[in-house]
Design a protein around this motif. Structure first.
Motif, mmCIF file in Angstrom:
data_model
loop_
_atom_site.group_PDB
_atom_site.id
_atom_site.type_symbol
_atom_site.label_atom_id
_atom_site.label_comp_id
_atom_site.label_asym_id
_atom_site.label_seq_id
_atom_site.Cartn_x
_atom_site.Cartn_y
_atom_site.Cartn_z
ATOM 1 N N THR A 11 0.828 -1.204 0.000
ATOM 2 C CA THR A 11 0.000 0.000 0.000
ATOM 3 C C THR A 11 0.866 1.260 0.000
ATOM 4 O OG1 THR A 11 -0.093 0.174 2.405
ATOM 5 C CG2 THR A 11 -1.762 -1.231 1.334
ATOM 6 N N GLU A 12 0.252 2.367 -0.393
ATOM 7 C CA GLU A 12 0.945 3.656 -0.347
ATOM 8 C C GLU A 12 1.328 4.003 1.093
ATOM 9 O OE1 GLU A 12 2.075 5.687 -2.753
ATOM 10 O OE2 GLU A 12 1.426 4.178 -4.200
ATOM 11 N N LYS A 13 0.485 3.618 2.043
ATOM 12 C CA LYS A 13 0.773 3.890 3.455
ATOM 13 C C LYS A 13 2.047 3.161 3.877
ATOM 14 C CE LYS A 13 -1.032 3.464 8.106
ATOM 15 N NZ LYS A 13 -1.900 2.762 8.995
ATOM 16 N N GLN A 14 2.202 1.890 3.473
ATOM 17 C CA GLN A 14 3.413 1.136 3.818
ATOM 18 C C GLN A 14 4.649 1.793 3.209
ATOM 19 O OE1 GLN A 14 1.986 -2.620 2.246
ATOM 20 N NE2 GLN A 14 2.207 -3.556 4.266
ATOM 21 N N ILE A 15 4.526 2.209 1.958
ATOM 22 C CA ILE A 15 5.652 2.852 1.287
ATOM 23 C C ILE A 15 6.053 4.122 2.023
ATOM 24 C CG2 ILE A 15 6.398 4.001 -0.832
ATOM 25 C CD1 ILE A 15 4.618 1.918 -2.349
ATOM 26 N N SER A 16 5.067 4.917 2.444
ATOM 27 C CA SER A 16 5.346 6.156 3.185
ATOM 28 C C SER A 16 6.028 5.852 4.515
ATOM 29 C CB SER A 16 4.051 6.929 3.439
ATOM 30 O OG SER A 16 3.500 7.360 2.227
ATOM 31 N N GLU A 17 5.559 4.815 5.213
ATOM 32 C CA GLU A 17 6.171 4.432 6.492
ATOM 33 C C GLU A 17 7.608 3.962 6.292
ATOM 34 O OE1 GLU A 17 3.445 1.541 8.060
ATOM 35 O OE2 GLU A 17 1.989 3.049 8.657
ATOM 36 N N TRP A 18 7.842 3.185 5.242
ATOM 37 C CA TRP A 18 9.200 2.709 4.965
ATOM 38 C C TRP A 18 10.118 3.873 4.609
ATOM 39 C CZ3 TRP A 18 6.975 -1.569 1.347
ATOM 40 C CH2 TRP A 18 6.479 -2.626 2.122
ATOM 41 N N ALA A 19 9.598 4.835 3.842
ATOM 42 C CA ALA A 19 10.400 5.998 3.464
ATOM 43 C C ALA A 19 10.745 6.816 4.705
ATOM 44 C CB ALA A 19 9.649 6.846 2.451
ATOM 45 N N ALA A 20 9.778 7.010 5.598
ATOM 46 C CA ALA A 20 10.033 7.768 6.827
ATOM 47 C C ALA A 20 11.066 7.053 7.689
ATOM 48 C CB ALA A 20 8.728 7.959 7.601
ATOM 49 N N GLU A 23 14.450 7.623 6.156
ATOM 50 C CA GLU A 23 14.918 8.995 6.362
ATOM 51 C C GLU A 23 15.379 9.224 7.794
ATOM 52 O OE1 GLU A 23 11.599 11.288 5.032
ATOM 53 O OE2 GLU A 23 12.048 10.917 2.916
#
Length: 85
Positions: A11-20, A23
């Protein structure tokens, strides 16, 4: 059709969490402790050897391994060790 991991959609949410998480930085010591892959069998890395068997050979091997309460790999290693001795 989107990307999947082991057949589960990412999901886009998982991708955002992984990116955060990336970072923020990773705890390398924690990652080293996690362990990756199968556990080692000794001090040196093991080598994977491919072997072609007929369905009948594989069925006989699996049946014998099951009777001896061993995995297929354990049974093959034991048989090779006994043969080489």
């Amino acid at each position: 059709m989107g990307e999947t991991i082991n057949g589960v959609p990412v999901t886009e949410k998982q991708i955002s969490e992984w990116a955060a998480e990336a970072e923020d930085g990773f705890d390398l010591e924690a990652m080293k402790r996690r362990g990756r892959g199968r556990p080692g069998r000794g001090a040196e890395p093991s080598q994977v050897v491919a072997l072609r068997l007929t369905s009948e050979e594989l069925a006989a091997l699996d049946a014998r391994a099951a009777r001896e309460h061993k995995t297929r790999s354990e049974f093959i290693r034991d048989a090779l060790a006994a043969y080489a001795a």
